[in-house]
Scaffold this motif. Sequence first.
Motif, mmCIF file in Angstrom:
data_model
loop_
_atom_site.group_PDB
_atom_site.id
_atom_site.type_symbol
_atom_site.label_atom_id
_atom_site.label_comp_id
_atom_site.label_asym_id
_atom_site.label_seq_id
_atom_site.Cartn_x
_atom_site.Cartn_y
_atom_site.Cartn_z
ATOM 1 N N THR A 158 0.827 -1.211 0.000
ATOM 2 C CA THR A 158 0.000 0.000 0.000
ATOM 3 C C THR A 158 0.858 1.257 0.000
ATOM 4 N N VAL A 159 2.186 1.079 -0.124
ATOM 5 C CA VAL A 159 3.132 2.190 0.006
ATOM 6 C C VAL A 159 3.992 2.295 -1.244
ATOM 7 N N VAL A 160 4.245 3.529 -1.689
ATOM 8 C CA VAL A 160 5.279 3.771 -2.707
ATOM 9 C C VAL A 160 6.333 4.677 -2.069
ATOM 10 N N VAL A 161 7.607 4.357 -2.296
ATOM 11 C CA VAL A 161 8.680 5.159 -1.724
ATOM 12 C C VAL A 161 9.047 6.259 -2.706
ATOM 13 N N THR A 162 9.606 7.342 -2.182
ATOM 14 C CA THR A 162 9.986 8.471 -3.025
ATOM 15 C C THR A 162 11.493 8.683 -2.949
ATOM 16 N N GLU A 163 11.993 9.574 -3.773
ATOM 17 C CA GLU A 163 13.430 9.785 -3.893
ATOM 18 C C GLU A 163 14.045 10.169 -2.542
ATOM 19 N N ASN A 164 15.235 9.624 -2.279
ATOM 20 C CA ASN A 164 16.002 9.929 -1.055
ATOM 21 C C ASN A 164 15.282 9.497 0.221
ATOM 22 N N TYR A 165 14.442 8.480 0.129
ATOM 23 C CA TYR A 165 13.735 8.002 1.323
ATOM 24 C C TYR A 165 14.649 7.199 2.248
ATOM 25 N N LEU A 166 15.695 6.564 1.685
ATOM 26 C CA LEU A 166 16.429 5.545 2.430
ATOM 27 C C LEU A 166 17.496 6.101 3.380
ATOM 28 N N ASN A 167 18.331 7.013 2.896
ATOM 29 C CA ASN A 167 19.469 7.454 3.710
ATOM 30 C C ASN A 167 19.088 8.046 5.059
ATOM 31 N N PRO A 168 18.026 8.867 5.152
ATOM 32 C CA PRO A 168 17.633 9.350 6.485
ATOM 33 C C PRO A 168 17.259 8.224 7.446
ATOM 34 N N LEU A 169 16.656 7.148 6.929
ATOM 35 C CA LEU A 169 16.332 6.001 7.778
ATOM 36 C C LEU A 169 17.607 5.338 8.290
ATOM 37 N N LEU A 170 18.580 5.171 7.400
ATOM 38 C CA LEU A 170 19.835 4.522 7.782
ATOM 39 C C LEU A 170 20.605 5.365 8.792
ATOM 40 N N GLU A 171 20.587 6.677 8.592
ATOM 41 C CA GLU A 171 21.262 7.562 9.532
ATOM 42 C C GLU A 171 20.631 7.464 10.925
ATOM 43 N N THR A 172 19.316 7.338 10.972
ATOM 44 C CA THR A 172 18.622 7.197 12.253
ATOM 45 C C THR A 172 18.998 5.887 12.933
ATOM 46 N N LEU A 173 19.108 4.798 12.160
ATOM 47 C CA LEU A 173 19.504 3.516 12.737
ATOM 48 C C LEU A 173 20.925 3.562 13.287
ATOM 49 N N LYS A 174 21.802 4.326 12.645
ATOM 50 C CA LYS A 174 23.167 4.466 13.167
ATOM 51 C C LYS A 174 23.144 5.122 14.546
ATOM 52 N N ASP A 175 22.217 6.062 14.746
ATOM 53 C CA ASP A 175 22.081 6.721 16.057
ATOM 54 C C ASP A 175 21.352 5.834 17.068
ATOM 55 N N HIS A 176 20.468 4.941 16.566
ATOM 56 C CA HIS A 176 19.649 4.097 17.448
ATOM 57 C C HIS A 176 19.712 2.653 16.944
ATOM 58 N N PRO A 177 20.836 1.950 17.185
ATOM 59 C CA PRO A 177 20.984 0.593 16.637
ATOM 60 C C PRO A 177 19.932 -0.390 17.140
ATOM 61 N N GLU A 178 19.413 -0.186 18.347
ATOM 62 C CA GLU A 178 18.294 -1.004 18.820
ATOM 63 C C GLU A 178 17.027 -0.163 18.718
ATOM 64 N N GLY A 179 16.658 0.135 17.506
ATOM 65 C CA GLY A 179 15.488 0.970 17.263
ATOM 66 C C GLY A 179 14.881 0.659 15.919
ATOM 67 N N ILE A 180 13.728 1.241 15.688
ATOM 68 C CA ILE A 180 13.021 1.120 14.412
ATOM 69 C C ILE A 180 12.888 2.521 13.840
ATOM 70 N N ALA A 181 13.300 2.697 12.585
ATOM 71 C CA ALA A 181 13.207 3.986 11.903
ATOM 72 C C ALA A 181 11.997 3.972 10.978
ATOM 73 N N VAL A 182 11.122 4.964 11.151
ATOM 74 C CA VAL A 182 9.841 4.988 10.448
ATOM 75 C C VAL A 182 9.787 6.226 9.559
ATOM 76 N N PRO A 183 9.494 6.075 8.263
ATOM 77 C CA PRO A 183 9.392 7.256 7.394
ATOM 78 C C PRO A 183 8.148 8.074 7.693
ATOM 79 N N SER A 184 8.111 9.292 7.193
ATOM 80 C CA SER A 184 6.921 10.140 7.294
ATOM 81 C C SER A 184 6.059 9.926 6.063
#
Length: 506
Positions: A158-184
Amino acid sequence: MRMRKDAKFYVVAIILVALIYLAIKGTSSNRDFRKAAKSKLQLTSEQKAPPSSCDHRELTAKDMKVSIVVSTKANEDAVITQTVNSVLAHTDPSLLLEVLIAVDKMVTKDRLQLLTQEFAEYSPLVTIMHGQTGDRLKNKFVVGHSAKGNVVVFIDDTVVVTENYLNPLLETLKDHPEGIAVPSYDYFTEMTASVEKTWSLMKWVFGWRLDIEAYELSFQEIANRQQDISMPAMVFDSSAFAIYKTYLEKLGSIKHDMRYAGSTDLSFATWLCGGGAYVVPCSRVAKVQSASTSMPGENKMKHMVAERYLTEKYLRLFRQVNPAPVSLTKEENNHLTIEKNFQKKCHRDFDWYMKTIVKEDVFVPSDEAVAYGYFNSKSGHVCFRQTPAMIFLGYYGCKMHSRGKMFEYLKSGQLRSGNDCITNGGKGGSYMVTDTCDYNKSSFKWITNKHRQFKSAANQCISHATDPYKENNERQVLMFTKCAEESNPSSFQWQLWNSFIWLDGV
């Protein structure tokens, strides 16, 4: 002897040339797949400029390799095709290891074969994984555990991703390795295949029915959050999220048979078992807008989630707004017992979660309350609120979990929110306002009729009008007027609305 050395040299040279050729060809192929996916995507984007805070961040993650799991029931190929095309088009090929399509077990073999043939033409990175269950979230986790990447990104069809969606998620995981990164989330219109990129910031909340919904942050909240790469989320929509493979395995180890009962279950488990969930404003995906429908067995699943996580105080609130009895089978009771034992592995409880993560974002009624909810006009479907900036604001459109005030009706007769109660005030004492509660004054007391609609103890009812004193620039305001007869009710009939509960005997 020299000829042997020359021969070895030529063999090594040929091998090197072959390896370079294959590497170039592989890179070129990845680019070809990406280009082809973009051409097939055929999305239009009504895109506004991103916030400046998204432009100045180093959002690189060269040490990460990503597996993407696309979950689908595969009832219609249009949505899943758009999802896969958007993933291939907008994911950096240097980071992408594979795209695993987790197909519901109810899909027929013929349908599965058609899907396999279709996606084989897209990219060798795409693999169809036929699930062993009809439970979408469990199916995703099972497929995710077989992923090769050290990061797994889950995306529903039910979701389509848009340009540059991935890197902000990865950066968040680097800050929170035991976490879940959720897009807007933005909005995807299926009829026109268009994405409206609003850059609005959303906050997910839950009510005591354990439903989750999102509302847009206020201007003040946005100003406070503008430089944040991520924001803690008490709950989140599990339609799209990123997670380290190691943390995914940890979450799997604390769940019997990896059976997560929806987004609320996963959200609670994440926070209570040492991790956290974080919404990432600069990562944008678009979700197909559809009418909300209840799933079979949803009420039973909510009861099991409540029994598993909620401490007694909050379990009581859940039971009040979900009074219908639920009968569990022997197998379900055994499953719930196992789940509670698994939950003991977690070192946080729900009281910690409410105090530390939720804070004041979810309303908790006091022990003196006999009812609570938004103070709402039955006929006009508007709710009452008052802010210091707009003394006689009056009302606004009601929405689930909106930013209006939740009021509780006390045994002593007051309608209270925090330390303020609804009363009359302003010029002529005829405006409906909030003021510091005075439990001895009759002007702060309310009574209800047989329909549980409110009027003041002085037999005053509420109606909306243009400000007669023009103190508020002729704004529409709420005022006290003499109540009409029961047989001829006024146009505004005020009640407590939404997640409200009347205790027995009231």
